[in-house]
Write a protein that holds these residues in place. Structure first.
Motif, PDB file in Angstrom:
ATOM      1  N   ARG A  71       0.830  -1.206   0.000  1.00  0.00           N
ATOM      2  CA  ARG A  71       0.000   0.000   0.000  1.00  0.00           C
ATOM      3  C   ARG A  71       0.863   1.254   0.000  1.00  0.00           C
ATOM      4  O   ARG A  71       0.602   2.202  -0.746  1.00  0.00           O
ATOM      5  CB  ARG A  71      -0.940  -0.005   1.201  1.00  0.00           C
ATOM      6  CG  ARG A  71      -2.008  -1.091   1.092  1.00  0.00           C
ATOM      7  CD  ARG A  71      -3.105  -0.902   2.071  1.00  0.00           C
ATOM      8  NE  ARG A  71      -3.870   0.263   1.661  1.00  0.00           N
ATOM      9  CZ  ARG A  71      -4.592   1.003   2.498  1.00  0.00           C
ATOM     10  NH1 ARG A  71      -4.655   0.710   3.765  1.00  0.00           N
ATOM     11  NH2 ARG A  71      -5.268   2.044   2.056  1.00  0.00           N
ATOM     12  N   ALA A 112      -3.803  -4.394  -2.653  1.00  0.00           N
ATOM     13  CA  ALA A 112      -2.611  -4.876  -1.952  1.00  0.00           C
ATOM     14  C   ALA A 112      -2.752  -6.352  -1.592  1.00  0.00           C
ATOM     15  O   ALA A 112      -1.791  -7.120  -1.711  1.00  0.00           O
ATOM     16  CB  ALA A 112      -2.358  -4.042  -0.701  1.00  0.00           C
ATOM     17  N   SER A 157      -5.161   0.359  -2.991  1.00  0.00           N
ATOM     18  CA  SER A 157      -6.155   0.096  -1.955  1.00  0.00           C
ATOM     19  C   SER A 157      -5.782  -1.179  -1.198  1.00  0.00           C
ATOM     20  O   SER A 157      -4.926  -1.950  -1.638  1.00  0.00           O
ATOM     21  CB  SER A 157      -7.544  -0.077  -2.582  1.00  0.00           C
ATOM     22  OG  SER A 157      -7.620  -1.322  -3.266  1.00  0.00           O
ATOM     23  N   ILE A 158      -6.456  -1.400  -0.089  1.00  0.00           N
ATOM     24  CA  ILE A 158      -6.226  -2.618   0.678  1.00  0.00           C
ATOM     25  C   ILE A 158      -6.562  -3.858  -0.150  1.00  0.00           C
ATOM     26  O   ILE A 158      -5.847  -4.860  -0.104  1.00  0.00           O
ATOM     27  CB  ILE A 158      -7.003  -2.605   2.018  1.00  0.00           C
ATOM     28  CG1 ILE A 158      -6.642  -3.816   2.879  1.00  0.00           C
ATOM     29  CG2 ILE A 158      -8.499  -2.590   1.793  1.00  0.00           C
ATOM     30  CD1 ILE A 158      -5.334  -3.709   3.569  1.00  0.00           C
TER      31      ILE A 158
END
Length: 84
Positions: free
Chosen positions: A56, A66, A62-63
């Motif tokens: 990230r 990632a 974004s999560i």
């Protein structure tokens, strides 16, 4: 077929890394070129939260992106280390 992923300008890119397939080019693949290798030690040590944070921070993703990259990179490293 091996596929490498990377984030570029907010888009998730996929690159064929299997040289036996049309369009496959391991030299230009994000895995083999090394841009994702900054998180390899964390992945190999089982520190997935830290690896996700590194993706990230370094890639600005974004999560969810990632986590996708983490999964793909982990699979790549497992294959690479199973050859040893």
């Amino acid at each position: 077929m091996d596929v490498a992923v990377a984030l570029s300008d907010g888009r998730l890119l996929a690159t064929l890394t299997d040289v036996d397939r049309p369009g496959g080019d391991p030299a230009s693949a994000p895995w083999t070129a090394g841009p994702l290798s900054f998180a390899d030690n964390e992945i190999l040590s089982g520190m997935t939260v830290k690896a996700t944070k590194l993706f990230r921070d370094h890639l600005g993703c974004s999560i969810h992106e990632a986590l996708d990259i983490l999964q793909s990179r982990s699979e790549h490293l497992r294959r690479e280390h199973s050859d040893d």
